[in-house]
Write a protein that holds these residues in place. Structure first.
Motif, PDB file in Angstrom:
ATOM      1  N   UNK A   1       0.863  -1.179   0.000  1.00 57.00           N
ATOM      2  CA  UNK A   1       0.000   0.000   0.000  1.00 57.00           C
ATOM      3  C   UNK A   1       0.899   1.229   0.000  1.00 57.00           C
ATOM      4  N   UNK A   2       0.575   2.168  -0.866  1.00 55.09           N
ATOM      5  CA  UNK A   2       1.349   3.394  -1.011  1.00 55.09           C
ATOM      6  C   UNK A   2       0.499   4.552  -0.489  1.00 55.09           C
ATOM      7  N   UNK A   3       1.025   5.275   0.491  1.00 55.20           N
ATOM      8  CA  UNK A   3       0.291   6.365   1.125  1.00 55.20           C
ATOM      9  C   UNK A   3       0.979   7.680   0.767  1.00 55.20           C
ATOM     10  N   UNK A   4       0.232   8.569   0.139  1.00 56.09           N
ATOM     11  CA  UNK A   4       0.783   9.836  -0.358  1.00 56.09           C
ATOM     12  C   UNK A   4       0.282  11.001   0.501  1.00 56.09           C
TER      13      UNK A   4
ATOM     14  N   UNK B   1       5.654   9.971  -0.540  1.00 54.30           N
ATOM     15  CA  UNK B   1       4.922   8.702  -0.523  1.00 54.30           C
ATOM     16  C   UNK B   1       5.665   7.689   0.352  1.00 54.30           C
ATOM     17  N   UNK B   2       4.919   7.041   1.242  1.00 53.50           N
ATOM     18  CA  UNK B   2       5.446   5.927   2.022  1.00 53.50           C
ATOM     19  C   UNK B   2       4.854   4.619   1.503  1.00 53.50           C
ATOM     20  N   UNK B   3       5.671   3.582   1.523  1.00 55.23           N
ATOM     21  CA  UNK B   3       5.248   2.256   1.075  1.00 55.23           C
ATOM     22  C   UNK B   3       5.221   1.301   2.268  1.00 55.23           C
ATOM     23  N   UNK B   4       4.098   0.644   2.463  1.00 53.04           N
ATOM     24  CA  UNK B   4       3.947  -0.328   3.535  1.00 53.04           C
ATOM     25  C   UNK B   4       3.588  -1.683   2.916  1.00 53.04           C
ATOM     26  N   UNK B   5       4.320  -2.722   3.337  1.00 57.49           N
ATOM     27  CA  UNK B   5       4.093  -4.064   2.802  1.00 57.49           C
ATOM     28  C   UNK B   5       3.583  -4.956   3.933  1.00 57.49           C
ATOM     29  N   UNK B   6       2.280  -5.092   4.062  1.00 56.01           N
ATOM     30  CA  UNK B   6       1.722  -5.896   5.155  1.00 56.01           C
ATOM     31  C   UNK B   6       1.839  -7.387   4.847  1.00 56.01           C
ATOM     32  N   UNK B   7       1.740  -8.238   5.873  1.00 55.35           N
ATOM     33  CA  UNK B   7       1.772  -9.688   5.633  1.00 55.35           C
ATOM     34  C   UNK B   7       0.594 -10.125   4.763  1.00 55.35           C
ATOM     35  N   UNK B   8       0.788 -11.222   4.068  1.00 58.10           N
ATOM     36  CA  UNK B   8      -0.299 -11.768   3.241  1.00 58.10           C
ATOM     37  C   UNK B   8      -1.520 -12.051   4.107  1.00 58.10           C
TER      38      UNK B   8
ATOM     39  N   UNK C   1      -3.038  19.129   4.990  1.00 60.44           N
ATOM     40  CA  UNK C   1      -2.717  17.791   4.501  1.00 60.44           C
ATOM     41  C   UNK C   1      -3.817  17.243   3.588  1.00 60.44           C
ATOM     42  N   UNK C   2      -3.386  16.467   2.623  1.00 63.29           N
ATOM     43  CA  UNK C   2      -4.266  15.647   1.798  1.00 63.29           C
ATOM     44  C   UNK C   2      -3.604  14.286   1.706  1.00 63.29           C
ATOM     45  N   UNK C   3      -4.250  13.270   2.278  1.00 57.85           N
ATOM     46  CA  UNK C   3      -3.672  11.934   2.331  1.00 57.85           C
ATOM     47  C   UNK C   3      -4.486  11.010   1.424  1.00 57.85           C
ATOM     48  N   UNK C   4      -3.821  10.339   0.525  1.00 61.48           N
ATOM     49  CA  UNK C   4      -4.459   9.390  -0.386  1.00 61.48           C
ATOM     50  C   UNK C   4      -3.651   8.100  -0.396  1.00 61.48           C
TER      51      UNK C   4
END
Length: 671
Positions: free
Chosen positions: A245-248, A311-318, A333-336
């Motif tokens: 998931x990429x959070x901008x 942008x931050x990238x988070x890789x959660x467990x399957x 702020x505007x977070x998408x």
């Protein structure tokens, strides 16, 4: 609006009405073929006048293919410019197409511009192959391409186009940036031109197409004082579905420069913490997917304003079904969020034609730490007033420290990393007037005298691209406004400068961009070299008819430092200035230095109505018993001439809006 004009070299207009050849360029110098001609008084290398241009639209090509073509362009155009490319979108209405039409030079269009590689393959010695695992090797390859008359390519491109491999850089460097560029400085710089240094990022971030962003949070109020600072837990679960998931984080009001500011970040997948970090630390690095358009603030916060974002990238467990991100955050702020990689990394192709053609050394050294020490060594190896063309890493922070470091080394900066077709624009001759614009004196009185100035003119890529779009606004000329522009365009883009000069209305005034002949902070120069910069600035200002300058100085403790009397005297002795607008933001600076009036700019946020309200608040304590002078800054990235015209309609008594020359004439008679 004044219609566009086409200026052709060699016409009778070159000597009419006070117009002459560009500074230091004669018919002989113009044909120097990119080698430069210091004896002719040029600062930057000269190029021959194009006679016929082969061009194509490269806007949809990859950065790697564009790099192949721009380095080919550099080799071919060194002797006489023949290749031109359209980088901007919009086809025939794009800015590159408009400038091409304005040249009046015969052209041949190529539907597939990569076909030009085969057409001109006989003109190059082969390819310098860069190492895709070591991004900085692309810059070393570019330097070598200039020295070896080669193009820059990856191994697949070299094979596909039948290019002999002149040098293969794969495996040569281990990724240590300092070692890579020290090798280049020691082994290649002796063979390079010493007329300029250049700095370009080896790679760029390219936006993915057809991307869907889910809005997660938005500040709907225009908050600029961190009054909404708090801890926000954001549910980004709607973006789950793929590997990451990429959070901008962006700006909910993109026109006033107060975007998202983040001081801490943590993330939980199904309630289990998977990330916890502070911006600017090593712990942030694995999660920061794209931070190129952001900076680290004084509180260790990461922020980005206007059209910028990070942008931050988070890789959660399957199998994760719930993903939350908790941030300490404030401002607009505007977070998408999205589940698709929003960007990809490609080769940075721009300005490489100029680097290759001039046989310049190109590096990319952040101006702080060990890389900054090595960059200073670069500056120490060239003569005072040698230009550094390109830019610095780390956006705003890199600008302050980079320009300051260059000034300490007696080097001025020519922002040009996105300047395209520089080898062509440098060779297109055009008439440039050295006549100072006549002014209409204003009557003194107890009024608020205001002059408005578009910034960014030191930046030749802005002059080439965004300024052209602003200039073509149909409401330009309805209200008086000053336009900063680099006098170095007289050599690196004479037709561009000529276009602005010749099509200006009575309400458009070109003034010198920060802080003279090239962007610099005069107060940071060595005391025994600053006069050389002022002499250079005076030469370019006189030859382009400019007698006002927008200037920066160095900063101490995060605050601007006013010019010293010594700097003022140097400006007064060596340049034709009648006044200086110094970057100041608060607008409370008004002094004389060396006999020249120096006024600090006033830079409120927002568009017309908010700007007017800020002006009213700024003059609230004025008693109306004497004149008050305000130099208002206009944000070139969020304002247009239409916005200026709207503001002008709001400026009733006691305001009087003036062009800069009239403003300083009155100020000189009053102060």
């Amino acid at each position: 609006m004044v219609s566009r004009r086409t200026f052709l070299a060699g016409t009778g207009a070159l000597t009419a009405g006070g117009f002459g050849l560009i500074p230091g360029q004669s018919a002989v110098a113009a044909g120097a073929g990119g080698t430069g001609d210091a004896a002719a008084g040029r600062l930057l290398p000269a190029f021959g006048r194009p006679k016929h241009l082969h061009y194509g639209d490269v806007s949809k090509l990859s950065g790697g293919d564009q790099t192949l073509l721009t380095t080919l362009q550099g080799v071919v155009n060194r002797s006489s410019p023949e290749l031109y490319f359209l980088f901007s979108p919009g086809g025939p209405d794009g800015v590159d197409a408009r400038w091409l039409r304005d040249t009046g030079i015969p052209t041949t269009r190529y539907a597939d511009p990569l076909g030009l590689v085969a057409k001109y393959r006989h003109r190059v010695s082969g390819a310098i192959v860069h190492d895709p695992d070591v991004p900085d090797s692309l810059n070393v390859a570019t330097t070598l391409a200039g020295l070896e008359n080669a193009v820059v390519a990856d191994a697949a491109q070299a094979k596909a186009y039948g290019l002999r491999i002149v040098q293969d850089l794969r495996g040569k460097f281990d990724g240590d940036r300092v070692k890579t560029y020290r090798w280049q400085l020691e082994n290649l710089f002796p063979r390079c031109t010493h007329q300029l240094l250049t700095g370009l990022p080896p790679t760029m971030v390219v936006q993915a197409e057809n991307l869907t962003w889910h809005e997660i949070a938005r500040e709907t109020r225009q908050i600029r004082d961190s009054s909404n600072r708090g801890s926000y837990t954001l549910d980004v679960s709607p973006a789950l579905g793929k590997e990451a998931v990429y959070v901008r984080f962006g700006d909910s009001f993109g026109d006033d420069g107060w975007g998202a500011s983040v001081a801490s970040v943590s993330a939980k997948a199904n309630g289990v913490e998977i990330a916890n970090f502070l911006p600017g630390t090593d712990a942030e690095a694995p999660f920061l997917f794209d931070g190129l358009n952001s900076s680290i603030g004084g509180e260790g916060n990461r922020f980005s304003d206007g059209g910028g974002y990070f942008i931050y990238k988070f890789t959660p467990p399957a199998g994760t079904t719930s993903l939350t991100v908790t941030v300490e955050m404030w401002n607009q702020y505007l977070v998408t969020a999205t589940d698709t990689a929003p960007t990809r990394v490609e080769a940075f192709p721009y300005f490489r034609d100029y680097v290759v053609a001039t046989k310049a050394l190109v590096s990319w050294l952040p101006p702080n730490g060990p890389t900054g020490d090595l960059l200073k060594e670069h500056f120490d190896k060239v003569a005072p007033t040698t230009p550094y063309a390109g830019w610095f890493s780390n956006d705003v922070a890199g600008e302050w420290s980079g320009v300051d470091l260059a000034a300490q080394g007696g080097v001025e900066v020519l922002p040009a990393d996105f300047y395209m077709n520089g080898t062509v624009h440098s060779g297109v001759s055009a008439p440039i007037s050295d006549k100072v614009r006549k002014l209409t004196p204003a009557k003194p009185g107890n009024k608020v005298f205001l002059t408005l100035t578009f910034g960014e003119g030191d930046n030749v890529q802005y002059c080439q691209r965004h300024m052209r779009d602003l200039w073509d606004d149909p409401h330009r000329g309805e209200a008086p406004v000053n336009w900063t522009v680099s006098p170095l365009l007289a050599e690196v883009g004479p037709a561009l400068f000529s276009h602005y000069q010749r099509t200006a209305t009575k309400n458009d005034l070109l003034i010198c961009g920060p802080s003279g002949a090239g962007y610099t902070y005069p107060g940071a120069w060595p005391a025994d070299e600053v006069d050389e910069y002022m002499k250079l600035s005076g030469r370019f200002m006189r030859s382009t008819g400019m007698d006002l300058v927008y200037a920066y100085n160095h900063r101490e403790n995060e605050r601007w430092v006013p010019f010293s009397e010594e700097i003022g005297r140097s400006y007064a002795e060596h340049t034709p200035l009648r006044g200086i607008i110094q970057s100041w933001e608060a607008g409370d600076l008004l002094v004389r230095r060396g006999g020249i009036p120096v006024i600090g700019n006033f830079s409120p946020p927002g568009k017309a109505a908010e700007y007017k309200a800020a002006l009213d608040a700024h003059i609230a304590d004025w008693d109306g018993k004497s004149p008050l002078f305000i130099a208002g800054a206009i944000n070139a990235w969020s304002w247009t001439p239409t916005d200026v015209a709207e503001l002008a309609k709001l400026l009733k008594a006691p305001y009087e809006l003036l062009l800069g020359n009239t403003f300083f004439d009155l100020l000189n008679r009053t102060l």
